[in-house]
Design an enzyme around this catalytic site. Structure first.
Site, PDB file in Angstrom:
ATOM      1  N   ALA A 134     -15.850  49.572  28.519  1.00 12.07           N
ATOM      2  CA  ALA A 134     -14.705  49.193  29.364  1.00 12.07           C
ATOM      3  C   ALA A 134     -14.710  50.046  30.629  1.00 12.07           C
ATOM      4  O   ALA A 134     -14.047  51.084  30.704  1.00 12.07           O
ATOM      5  CB  ALA A 134     -13.389  49.360  28.602  1.00 12.07           C
ATOM      6  N   TRP A 162     -17.035  59.225  31.044  1.00  9.77           N
ATOM      7  CA  TRP A 162     -16.940  59.522  32.485  1.00  9.77           C
ATOM      8  C   TRP A 162     -15.686  60.309  32.843  1.00  9.77           C
ATOM      9  O   TRP A 162     -15.218  60.208  33.972  1.00  9.77           O
ATOM     10  CB  TRP A 162     -16.930  58.239  33.325  1.00  9.77           C
ATOM     11  CG  TRP A 162     -18.028  57.276  33.086  1.00  9.77           C
ATOM     12  CD1 TRP A 162     -17.898  55.973  32.724  1.00  9.77           C
ATOM     13  CD2 TRP A 162     -19.430  57.523  33.208  1.00  9.77           C
ATOM     14  NE1 TRP A 162     -19.130  55.393  32.606  1.00  9.77           N
ATOM     15  CE2 TRP A 162     -20.088  56.315  32.897  1.00  9.77           C
ATOM     16  CE3 TRP A 162     -20.195  58.645  33.539  1.00  9.77           C
ATOM     17  CZ2 TRP A 162     -21.462  56.200  32.906  1.00  9.77           C
ATOM     18  CZ3 TRP A 162     -21.560  58.524  33.543  1.00  9.77           C
ATOM     19  CH2 TRP A 162     -22.176  57.310  33.233  1.00  9.77           C
ATOM     20  N   THR A 164     -13.540  62.956  34.288  1.00 10.69           N
ATOM     21  CA  THR A 164     -13.596  64.156  35.126  1.00 10.69           C
ATOM     22  C   THR A 164     -12.782  65.236  34.416  1.00 10.69           C
ATOM     23  O   THR A 164     -11.620  64.984  34.056  1.00 10.69           O
ATOM     24  CB  THR A 164     -13.021  63.840  36.532  1.00 10.69           C
ATOM     25  OG1 THR A 164     -13.827  62.811  37.111  1.00 10.69           O
ATOM     26  CG2 THR A 164     -13.013  65.065  37.432  1.00 10.69           C
ATOM     27  N   GLY A 365     -37.497  65.773  58.384  1.00 15.41           N
ATOM     28  CA  GLY A 365     -37.922  66.478  57.167  1.00 15.41           C
ATOM     29  C   GLY A 365     -36.862  67.440  56.673  1.00 15.41           C
ATOM     30  O   GLY A 365     -36.622  67.571  55.468  1.00 15.41           O
ATOM     31  N   GLU A 388     -13.071  54.631  40.652  1.00 13.47           N
ATOM     32  CA  GLU A 388     -11.824  53.938  41.082  1.00 13.47           C
ATOM     33  C   GLU A 388     -12.118  52.488  41.459  1.00 13.47           C
ATOM     34  O   GLU A 388     -11.482  51.942  42.377  1.00 13.47           O
ATOM     35  CB  GLU A 388     -11.168  54.664  42.259  1.00 13.47           C
ATOM     36  CG  GLU A 388     -10.328  55.867  41.886  1.00 13.47           C
ATOM     37  CD  GLU A 388      -8.924  55.516  41.398  1.00 13.47           C
ATOM     38  OE1 GLU A 388      -8.544  56.081  40.354  1.00 13.47           O
ATOM     39  OE2 GLU A 388      -8.228  54.709  42.023  1.00 13.47           O
ATOM     40  N   SER A 391     -17.641  48.853  44.500  1.00 17.54           N
ATOM     41  CA  SER A 391     -17.514  48.028  45.717  1.00 17.54           C
ATOM     42  C   SER A 391     -17.422  46.551  45.370  1.00 17.54           C
ATOM     43  O   SER A 391     -16.702  45.790  46.029  1.00 17.54           O
ATOM     44  CB  SER A 391     -18.716  48.270  46.646  1.00 17.54           C
ATOM     45  OG  SER A 391     -18.578  49.499  47.296  1.00 17.54           O
TER      46      SER A 391
HETATM   47  C1  LIG Z   1     -18.716  60.926  38.326  1.00 19.69           C
HETATM   48  C2  LIG Z   1     -17.744  59.961  37.728  1.00 19.69           C
HETATM   49  C3  LIG Z   1     -16.442  60.373  37.497  1.00 19.69           C
HETATM   50  C4  LIG Z   1     -15.526  59.490  36.895  1.00 19.69           C
HETATM   51  N1  LIG Z   1     -14.266  59.946  36.590  1.00 19.69           N
HETATM   52  C5  LIG Z   1     -13.466  59.170  35.808  1.00 19.69           C
HETATM   53  C6  LIG Z   1     -12.243  59.697  35.279  1.00 19.69           C
HETATM   54  O1  LIG Z   1     -11.855  60.837  35.552  1.00 19.69           O
HETATM   55  N2  LIG Z   1     -11.519  58.914  34.446  1.00 19.69           N
HETATM   56  C7  LIG Z   1     -11.906  57.648  34.129  1.00 19.69           C
HETATM   57  O2  LIG Z   1     -11.207  56.990  33.358  1.00 19.69           O
HETATM   58  N3  LIG Z   1     -13.052  57.097  34.625  1.00 19.69           N
HETATM   59  C8  LIG Z   1     -13.849  57.839  35.451  1.00 19.69           C
HETATM   60  N4  LIG Z   1     -15.037  57.321  35.946  1.00 19.69           N
HETATM   61  C9  LIG Z   1     -15.433  55.960  35.548  1.00 19.69           C
HETATM   62  C10 LIG Z   1     -15.525  54.974  36.697  1.00 19.69           C
HETATM   63  O3  LIG Z   1     -14.252  54.584  37.116  1.00 19.69           O
HETATM   64  C11 LIG Z   1     -16.409  53.799  36.215  1.00 19.69           C
HETATM   65  O4  LIG Z   1     -17.743  54.276  36.170  1.00 19.69           O
HETATM   66  C12 LIG Z   1     -16.309  52.591  37.112  1.00 19.69           C
HETATM   67  O5  LIG Z   1     -15.051  51.992  36.972  1.00 19.69           O
HETATM   68  C13 LIG Z   1     -17.390  51.549  36.808  1.00 19.69           C
HETATM   69  O6  LIG Z   1     -17.490  51.248  35.454  1.00 19.69           O
HETATM   70  P1  LIG Z   1     -18.915  51.252  34.736  1.00 19.69           P
HETATM   71  O7  LIG Z   1     -19.592  52.523  35.076  1.00 19.69           O
HETATM   72  O8  LIG Z   1     -18.714  50.952  33.313  1.00 19.69           O
HETATM   73  O9  LIG Z   1     -19.753  50.074  35.413  1.00 19.69           O
HETATM   74  P2  LIG Z   1     -19.720  48.525  35.016  1.00 19.69           P
HETATM   75  O10 LIG Z   1     -18.327  48.038  34.965  1.00 19.69           O
HETATM   76  O11 LIG Z   1     -20.581  48.317  33.818  1.00 19.69           O
HETATM   77  O12 LIG Z   1     -20.442  47.894  36.275  1.00 19.69           O
HETATM   78  C14 LIG Z   1     -21.873  47.876  36.449  1.00 19.69           C
HETATM   79  C15 LIG Z   1     -22.208  47.073  37.697  1.00 19.69           C
HETATM   80  O13 LIG Z   1     -21.766  45.719  37.525  1.00 19.69           O
HETATM   81  C16 LIG Z   1     -20.910  45.355  38.583  1.00 19.69           C
HETATM   82  N5  LIG Z   1     -19.871  44.424  38.086  1.00 19.69           N
HETATM   83  C17 LIG Z   1     -19.104  44.539  36.963  1.00 19.69           C
HETATM   84  N6  LIG Z   1     -18.242  43.515  36.881  1.00 19.69           N
HETATM   85  C18 LIG Z   1     -18.470  42.731  37.963  1.00 19.69           C
HETATM   86  C19 LIG Z   1     -17.917  41.526  38.451  1.00 19.69           C
HETATM   87  N7  LIG Z   1     -16.927  40.910  37.805  1.00 19.69           N
HETATM   88  N8  LIG Z   1     -18.392  41.008  39.626  1.00 19.69           N
HETATM   89  C20 LIG Z   1     -19.384  41.629  40.285  1.00 19.69           C
HETATM   90  N9  LIG Z   1     -19.948  42.782  39.880  1.00 19.69           N
HETATM   91  C21 LIG Z   1     -19.513  43.318  38.745  1.00 19.69           C
HETATM   92  C22 LIG Z   1     -20.291  46.669  39.045  1.00 19.69           C
HETATM   93  O14 LIG Z   1     -19.807  46.561  40.362  1.00 19.69           O
HETATM   94  C23 LIG Z   1     -21.482  47.620  38.940  1.00 19.69           C
HETATM   95  O15 LIG Z   1     -22.301  47.473  40.057  1.00 19.69           O
HETATM   96  C24 LIG Z   1     -15.932  58.174  36.579  1.00 19.69           C
HETATM   97  C25 LIG Z   1     -17.246  57.759  36.848  1.00 19.69           C
HETATM   98  C26 LIG Z   1     -18.156  58.638  37.381  1.00 19.69           C
HETATM   99  C27 LIG Z   1     -19.572  58.175  37.598  1.00 19.69           C
END
Ligand SMILES: Cc1cc2nc3c(=O)[nH]c(=O)nc-3n(C[C@H](O)[C@H](O)[C@H](O)COP(=O)(O)OP(=O)(O)OC[C@H]3O[C@@H](n4cnc5c(N)ncnc54)[C@H](O)[C@@H]3O)c2cc1C
Length: 408
Positions: A134, A162, A164, A365, A388, A391
């Site tokens: 999720a 993920w 923080t 470089g 958050e 894109s």
């Molecule tokens: C360094 C870091 C810190 C974070 N800190 C927190 C935190 O403190 N608390 C917290 O709760 N979360 C945190 N997150 C989580 C972050 O909010 C999620 O990584 C983010 O919402 C994306 O979810 P996912 O990584 O599961 O990617 P996915 O949802 O699996 O997405 C993978 C790819 O598919 C694309 N995609 C998915 N659905 C669609 C769609 N419907 N249409 C087009 N493209 C789509 C996405 O854009 C992405 O390119 C953090 C993440 C990182 C990397």
């Protein structure tokens, strides 16, 4: 309602200059070290606490600034210093806002001070929503909170990822499913107090960028918290769930819209972080371009370099304007009829990625080495198009709003 302004008032300028001084004198000089160590920069957080930057008071003051410019201005300056360290400083604020927005006065008074600790013993807090299955699709959340009425306790099971400050936080705010039928409206937030049995840190992630910020899994194995840890209280939750069930019966889309409005208001802050990183890289590139000589003249005398800098600066200023507009709209309760919050985050985060890549190119470089900060800034910038809401999700939200479809 405050008029929209593109100029900071005298008080804001004073705060901005103070923050800039801290970013330049304390954060930036420590950036390379903590990036290499990939650890939470506790001494820097402590310094920020000593001067009053790492505190709820400071955060709340900027948050409630009626012009809406307090938070974007603060984020831009701190992230100009360094994104990883700045996230370690403001990460607690994200959890604190969760409590401020949904908690009772008693919960705010009890838990927020424990999130920050004090200058002699600083603490951090974590906000845990994302899960392995999720991420973008928040409604797929599986972490479950079940009420044990006999003991007035909630029992929470699941895996968060993920997060923080996850696992190193004194206080964790965890979002969990209380009614699986209601999608994201069946979620509630819980405080997990310090030392609660059953909460542990899973994997700590080794990341591409913002490496001074700790990111980890949080495992919740039969975590029991008192009823008083449900943010907002049981009565309010029951009322909210009843309303959501009723609205879902009438047409589920309206239910989803309310949740999205909150994101519209918080996303400009991430846009401001991106503006800070982009501006930092642009300044290094500009400085380099006027001093580095090739073919007997500064490289900025080549139109190919000068035009890149012109584009970089134009995009940064445009990003800031979008961020300031959305922040002003948020604090003044203006409806986001074109998803202006998502727009600001989308444009600013993509700008940061592009501008930091251009900065590497301008430094040649040197830009590719860790002797100069732009390669770190480029690695850091990649996070803004992911957390958050990615894109793609911002575009989805904007497109649905423009086409008259409900946001979801
Ligand atoms: C360094 C870091 C810190 C974070 N800190 C927190 C935190 O403190 N608390 C917290 O709760 N979360 C945190 N997150 C989580 C972050 O909010 C999620 O990584 C983010 O919402 C994306 O979810 P996912 O990584 O599961 O990617 P996915 O949802 O699996 O997405 C993978 C790819 O598919 C694309 N995609 C998915 N659905 C669609 C769609 N419907 N249409 C087009 N493209 C789509 C996405 O854009 C992405 O390119 C953090 C993440 C990182 C990397």
């Amino acid at each position: 309602m405050a008029e929209f302004t593109m100029e900071l008032n005298d008080e804001q300028k004073e705060v901005r200059d103070w923050l800039h001084g801290f970013a330049a004198d304390v954060i930036r000089p420590a950036a390379a070290e903590w990036d290499e160590r990939e650890e939470t920069p506790w001494p820097v957080i402590q310094e920020a606490a000593k001067v009053g930057i790492y505190s709820l008071d400071f955060y709340a003051q900027q948050y409630f600034d009626p012009t809406g410019l307090g938070i974007p201005m603060a984020m831009e300056e701190l992230f100009w210093g360094d994104a990883g360290i700045a996230l370690s400083i403001v990460g607690t604020g994200l959890a604190a806002v969760g409590v401020l927005a949904n908690g009772t006065e008693e919960q705010i008074g009890t838990w927020i001070p424990q999130m920050y600790g004090d200058a002699n013993d600083v603490k951090v807090a974590a906000f845990c929503s994302s899960e392995p299955d999720a991420g973008s699709d928040v409604a797929s959340m599986r972490t479950r909170a079940v009420y044990d009425e006999a003991k007035d306790e909630w029992v929470i099971n699941g895996t968060k990822t993920w997060a923080t400050n996850g696992g190193i936080a004194n206080v964790h705010v965890v979002v969990a499913v209380v009614d699986p039928e209601l999608g994201s409206k069946g979620h509630a937030s819980f405080i997990i107090p310090p030392g609660t049995e059953g909460l542990s840190q899973g994997q700590k992630f080794k990341k591409h960028g913002i490496r001074a910020s700790h990111t980890a899994e949080v495992i919740l194995d039969n975590v029991r918290v008192p009823g008083s840890c449900l943010l907002g209280g049981k009565e309010k939750l029951d009322e909210r769930l009843a309303r959501a069930r009723e609205k879902a019966r009438q047409g589920g889309e309206r239910v989803k819209n309310a949740a999205m409005a909150t994101f519209e208001a918080s996303r400009p802050a991430v846009g401001a972080m991106a503006v800070g990183t982009a501006r930092a890289a642009y300044e290094v590139a500009l400085d380099y371009a006027v001093t580095r000589e090739q073919f007997g003249r500064p490289i900025i005398d080549n139109q190919g370099v000068a035009f890149q800098l012109a584009d970089m600066r134009t995009s940064i200023d445009a990003a800031r304007l979008l961020v300031w507009r959305a922040s002003w709209m948020a604090i003044n309760g203006k409806p986001f009829t074109a998803a202006e919050g998502s727009m600001s985050k989308l444009f600013a985060s993509e700008t940061a990625k592009k501008v930091t890549a251009q900065a590497i190119q301008i430094l040649g470089g040197n830009g590719y080495t860790r002797e100069y900060p732009v390669e770190r800034m480029h690695r850091d910038a990649a996070i803004y198009t992911i957390f958050e809401g990615t894109s793609e999700i911002q575009r989805l939200v904007i497109a649905r709003t423009l086409s008259g479809k409900p946001i979801r």
